[in-house]
Design an enzyme around this catalytic site. Structure first.
Site: not given
Length: 648
Positions: A277, A496, A361, A438, A473
């Site tokens: 992160l 997150r 990224c 991802h 998620d």
């Protein structure tokens, strides 16, 4: 009596039905179903329905914002996405620089003497005790966290907690001995940047060799040239199954036989993994996550060319704390030779368990250098980087984190233009030891939910038993369990979700929902602050650096809605709350989206902010306007932040 009982039953059934309807309607709006007694009265009529079901928060924010601005909502929302520029965040460090300039010479403050010669701690020339006393900020507390943890405080007289380790104006150790040049502490902790328990602190000799371009990179340069020659001679029409295409780069003459057993094994299956992160995935935050049960941590994204140039800020991203039992470094770059050099440097000087290639990224600045998700669309460069890095690394595993696609490719049949499934078997044959996917394209960033069905499809394309990790998620332990059992992944990487609730790792490990109290959350904030002071120092500069990174984290964790306030336990990451109050004043303040409240929270653990202090979050979606309702804001402006995406 029978009629009364029947009426009561009907009334109870109506209440249950009303509750279920209320929850269903809230969830359909992507709104957190909060118990009505905690909700605040709306100050205006309900906004229009959103145009896209996946993003009601953005549409709900538009009508309210339109009353304050004549700018078209769509244009304004585009402005609120992405990252704030450095010039917009300049005030974040102005106050820190000001207080740092007023500090005593670090050597004098630490060792009580300074002769002005070169060496560490470096002399800044400020030896005026009276001027220092006149400008020094008030003491935060007599209990210095660094002194209690280490037995000495390298910040010395500059420390914001200095009364706990000063005697007659002199800096002392835990035994009360006055520190001096040549004492045992000056050997063990030469200056504030050397922290016991932290690894990958490079010597001046190594950093100087990188900066002066005298570091011996012949091993990686030769291998990169070997790859270029082999690639240029390979038949243009060769297929993946052809022997000419799939054979490994001949690096034996440079490295000796590459024996897989020589590499340190890294077991990621069934582990809880913290995603790399940017900004908020710093060492103190990773320490906090490890304390809360995280098994695997990955450092912040480091740029390959900056490492090869020996830039101190980039080398610092490779640091590891001894509590991080399984640790990886993530590297972003688009040049085969430069990435090979970084692999050699990491192999020879960095204590880590694996090296992760950033292939996800979404930031344009990274794409301009051919790195990040842009690599997915440049198969030849990606192949060269993977093959050469795999050939260079003798003792560390090579992993790769990527997205479902860089941009949707209309030439790809099926799957809506996504092509990660085609890369999976190729990456395996090129030498990747583990894959992290991802479930979004770089173009999507965080505007849609991750596609776990497509992640499952990609997992089926493996030709070997390569560890396959899904990302996207995860917000509660049931989701992690479901993904591992139903979507074909060996582990789940959390991004997150960990920023919003780092105790998620405890929930995953113990398989329970934690209705955490506000005081327990404040204790975690205090732990982060203590880790930050150990890492950045307890002087004025270190305190304000810790405060700045704490504020970045608070801009995410304010999104957490306590379980005790929800009508369901399994919260979703895309839910946004209506204005509400918590069960205590502190819980309400922790839910505030007003940066002034975040600053007040930092003052509970780091003292008052210096004059002129201000804060603008790095990510625009966290740049909230003042919350005039007194509770948590109903909708975020501009969608979700790209914090995890920036790290790939």
């Amino acid at each position: 009596m029978a009629e009364t009982a029947t009426s009561a039953d009907i009334s109870e059934e109506d209440a249950v039905a009303a509750r279920e309807k209320r929850i269903a309607e809230a969830v359909a709006r992507c709104e957190a179903p909060i118990h009505p007694e905690y909700l605040l009265e709306k100050r205006q009529a309900a906004p229009a329905q959103p145009s896209e079901p996946a993003e009601p928060a953005e549409a709900a924010a538009a009508p309210a914002a339109a009353a304050e601005s004549s700018e078209p909502p769509a244009k304004r929302q585009r402005k609120d996405r992405g990252m704030n520029k450095n010039k917009e965040r300049r005030q974040n460090v102005d106050a820190m620089k000001k207080v740092a300039s007023q500090q005593l010479c670090p050597r004098l403050a630490y060792l009580n003497e300074c002769d002005g010669t070169q060496g560490e701690p470096r002399c800044t020339g400020n030896h005026d005790f009276e001027a220092h006393k006149a400008t020094k900020l008030p003491e935060i507390s007599p209990d210095c966290p660094v002194f209690q943890a280490l037995g000495v405080c390298p910040a010395g007289l500059n420390c914001r907690f200095s009364s706990g380790h000063t005697t007659d104006g002199k800096n002392v150790d835990k035994e009360g001995v006055v520190l001096s040049k040549g004492c045992k502490w000056s050997q063990k902790i030469p200056h504030i940047g050397v922290v016991p328990g932290e690894l990958n602190i490079f010597s001046d000799e190594v950093r100087l060799a990188l900066r002066k371009k005298s570091y011996d990179f012949s091993r990686s340069i030769d291998l990169a040239k070997s790859w270029q020659k082999w690639h240029s001679q390979r038949p243009k029409q060769s297929e993946e199954g052809d022997e000419e295409y799939s054979q490994a780069v001949d690096s034996a003459k440079f490295l000796g036989p590459a024996v897989e057993a020589d590499r340190k094994p890294v077991d990621l299956k069934g582990k809880s993994i913290l995603a790399p992160l940017t900004t908020v995935g710093n060492l103190p935050f990773r320490r906090l996550c490890v304390k809360l049960g995280c098994d695997v941590t990955v450092g912040e994204m480091a740029l390959s060319y900056s490492i090869v140039e020996g830039q101190q800020g980039e080398l610092a991203l490779l640091r590891r704390h001894e509590s991080e039992k399984i640790f990886g470094v993530q590297i972003a770059g688009g040049d085969v030779e430069t990435m090979s050099k970084v692999a050699q440097f990491v192999d020879e000087h960095v204590d880590c368990d694996f090296v992760d290639i950033n292939c996800g990224c979404p930031l344009d600045e990274v794409h301009r250098r051919g790195a990040g998700s842009r690599l997915m669309a440049k198969a030849a460069h990606l192949e060269g980087i993977v093959r050469c890095m795999s050939g260079i690394l003798k003792t560390k595993a090579l992993t790769l984190k990527f997205r479902t696609a860089h941009m949707l490719d209309k030439k790809v049949d099926g799957f809506g233009g996504r092509y990660a499934h085609n890369l999976v078997p190729r990456l395996e044959s090129w030498g990747v030891a583990a894959l992290v996917l991802h479930g979004r394209t770089a173009q999507q960033r965080y505007t849609k939910l991750a596609d776990w069905d497509y992640i499952k499809e990609c997992g089926t394309r493996r030709k070997r038993q390569t560890p396959f990790i899904g990302c996207g998620d995860a917000m509660n332990w049931e989701e992690v369990e479901e993904h591992c059992s139903s979507h074909g992944v060996d582990s789940v990487m959390v991004g997150r979700g960990a920023l919003i609730k780092p105790w998620l790792f405890t929930e995953i490990k113990e398989k329970r929902h934690w209705d955490i109290s506000a005081s327990e959350r404040l204790d975690m904030i205090r732990d982060f602050s203590h880790y930050g002071l150990e890492h950045w120092g307890a002087d004025a500069r270190g305190v304000e650096t810790t405060r700045r990174f704490l504020l970045e984290w608070l801009s995410f964790t304010c999104r957490y809605v306590p379980i005790g306030l929800l009508e369901v336990q399994q919260a979703k990451i895309n839910w946004r709350p209506r204005p509400y109050v918590g069960r205590s004043d502190l819980e309400t303040k922790l839910a505030s989206t007003n940066s002034k409240d975040w600053i007040e929270i930092t003052e509970m653990v780091l003292g008052k902010v210096p004059d002129g202090f201000s804060f603008v979050p790095k990510h625009k979606s966290n740049s909230y306007k003042d919350d005039k309702s007194g509770g948590a804001k109903a909708a975020e402006e501009g969608g979700n932040a790209d914090v995890e995406g920036a790290a790939g």
